[in-house]
Scaffold this motif. Structure first.
Motif, PDB file in Angstrom:
ATOM      1  N   PHE A 242       4.277  -3.326  -5.334  1.00  0.00           N
ATOM      2  CA  PHE A 242       4.287  -4.706  -4.686  1.00  0.00           C
ATOM      3  C   PHE A 242       2.911  -5.028  -4.221  1.00  0.00           C
ATOM      4  N   GLY A 243       2.468  -3.988  -3.144  1.00  0.00           N
ATOM      5  CA  GLY A 243       1.147  -4.415  -2.528  1.00  0.00           C
ATOM      6  C   GLY A 243       0.002  -4.500  -3.607  1.00  0.00           C
ATOM      7  N   ALA A 244       0.170  -3.894  -4.714  1.00  0.00           N
ATOM      8  CA  ALA A 244      -0.915  -4.103  -5.775  1.00  0.00           C
ATOM      9  C   ALA A 244      -0.928  -5.583  -6.585  1.00  0.00           C
ATOM     10  N   LEU A 251       0.199  -6.642   4.499  1.00  0.00           N
ATOM     11  CA  LEU A 251       1.677  -6.739   4.144  1.00  0.00           C
ATOM     12  C   LEU A 251       2.317  -5.690   5.203  1.00  0.00           C
ATOM     13  N   HIS A 252       3.459  -6.224   5.498  1.00  0.00           N
ATOM     14  CA  HIS A 252       4.278  -5.206   6.394  1.00  0.00           C
ATOM     15  C   HIS A 252       5.753  -5.298   5.758  1.00  0.00           C
ATOM     16  N   PHE A 253       6.205  -4.179   5.312  1.00  0.00           N
ATOM     17  CA  PHE A 253       7.695  -4.066   4.638  1.00  0.00           C
ATOM     18  C   PHE A 253       8.637  -3.810   5.669  1.00  0.00           C
ATOM     19  N   PHE A 254       9.937  -4.062   5.421  1.00  0.00           N
ATOM     20  CA  PHE A 254      11.388  -3.972   6.219  1.00  0.00           C
ATOM     21  C   PHE A 254      12.328  -3.970   4.940  1.00  0.00           C
ATOM     22  N   SER A 313       3.437 -11.304   5.561  1.00  0.00           N
ATOM     23  CA  SER A 313       2.082 -11.351   5.083  1.00  0.00           C
ATOM     24  C   SER A 313       1.278 -12.004   6.116  1.00  0.00           C
ATOM     25  N   ASP A 314      -0.208 -11.780   6.045  1.00  0.00           N
ATOM     26  CA  ASP A 314      -0.723 -12.743   6.820  1.00  0.00           C
ATOM     27  C   ASP A 314      -1.297 -13.865   6.324  1.00  0.00           C
ATOM     28  N   VAL A 315      -1.192 -13.804   5.090  1.00  0.00           N
ATOM     29  CA  VAL A 315      -1.584 -15.038   4.243  1.00  0.00           C
ATOM     30  C   VAL A 315      -0.432 -15.490   3.256  1.00  0.00           C
TER      31      VAL A 315
END
Length: 342
Positions: A242-244, A251-254, A313-315
């Motif tokens: 996903f990050g790619a 990104l921070h995931f839960f 996400s920060d954006v």
């Protein structure tokens, strides 16, 4: 196992046979009357008890036999076999073995089926103390649910894919439980469920509406009256795939490992800064969540019944990263901006 196994092996050993040179008119098959065994962590097969409770990840094994193919066509045909029962118990056997599994139940579970050498020396009924036998290996898929999964179908082997379609069928029927790594939490009536030590949760029958805290990451408020047990194992592992897709974002995931579904809709609060964005993280990318930001709780708030994977996400995740020639990255501006409620 049939007595023919032991008699054949004993005769070979008595003659001092250390290699097996199979003729061109010999093939492979598995006998429908044989048993299947459980593969231990030491790569040795052990007998499967009738009351064995299998779990996701367990390996079941079936020994492969050799037969004489009178017409040398590499296909097993009933009545065409004049010499049955040889076990491929030595690594000197270098013939191809192809396996075919046709699942009638559990086809979509993802059970892995392969062939490899297995040590059967723990089983005295095979007539030898060093039994390296080519075998079919069925790896039960991981089960992160709270229910028992069923797997049933037929398994065949042959020298080729075509031959494996026509050999005698071994019927396998097995049920398997949740993975042993899932820790039970009984009579839960609210409170914290920490990552790394949470698995199957059974709710207190008198609990009603409760707050479920996931460390300092999130809180889920839901009515659990009549709720059955659920797998609430979760983590904050970074999803590299996903990050790619969005390599320009922080990104921070839960993530919920078993995607549990409650009987009733609850309110999820995911704690994050006000100037962030929240999405559902899917294998296809960021998915819209109808979320609003609560400044009092400093959290994104949304209604849901099923808990999946979320990303903060920060954006805004409006563009997917497109990699070209494995050396440069661009962004695809064709994706609509998910509505985060902001």
């Amino acid at each position: 196992m049939k007595k023919l196994f032991a008699l054949t092996l004993a005769a070979l050993m008595a003659a001092g046979t250390t290699t097996v040179a199979f003729a061109a008119n010999e093939g492979v098959y598995i006998d429908p009357a044989d048993d299947y065994y459980v593969l231990g962590s030491d790569n040795r097969a052990k007998a499967a008890a009738s009351d064995d409770e299998y779990e996701g990840g367990d390996k079941l094994v079936i020994p492969v036999r050799v037969y004489k193919d009178d017409v040398s066509d590499g296909e097993y045909v009933a009545g065409d076999d004049t010499d049955l029962g040889f076990l491929t118990y030595t690594s000197d056997y270098d013939r191809n073995v192809t396996v075919r599994a046709d699942w009638k139940v559990g086809k979509d579970l993802g059970a892995e089926v392969d062939v490899d050498w297995v040590n059967y020396s723990k089983l005295g009924n095979l007539g030898t103390s060093d039994s390296q036998i080519m075998s079919v290996i069925i790896t039960l898929p991981e089960n992160e649910t709270t229910k028992v999964e069923d797997l049933a179908g037929t398994i065949r082997v042959g020298r080729t894919s075509s031959a494996a379609k026509k050999g005698p069928a071994f019927d396998l029927e097995v049920s398997f439980f949740s993975d042993a790594t899932l820790t039970n939490t009984p009579n839960f009536d609210g409170g914290n469920l920490p990552t790394g030590s949470t698995g199957i949760v059974t709710f207190d029958k008198e609990a009603g509406e409760i707050d479920i805290d996931f460390d300092d990451i999130a809180t889920f408020t839901v009515d659990v009256d009549g709720q059955g047990k659920l797998n609430l194992a979760w983590n904050t592992d970074f999803d590299k795939e996903f990050g790619a897709m969005y390599d320009y974002a922080n990104l921070h995931f839960f993530n919920f490992e078993g995607t549990p579904a409650f009987n009733k809709t609850g309110t999820m609060m995911v704690y994050a800064d006000k100037d962030t964005f929240i999405y559902e993280a899917t294998e296809d990318g960021a998915k819209e969540i109808d979320a609003t930001y609560d400044e009092d709780y400093e959290a994104w708030v949304f209604k849901t019944r099923k808990l999946t994977s979320y990303v903060v996400s920060d954006v805004e995740l409006t563009d997917k990263t497109v990699t070209e020639d494995n050396s440069s990255s661009t962004t695809d501006g064709g994706k609509d901006n998910p509505d985060t409620g902001r």
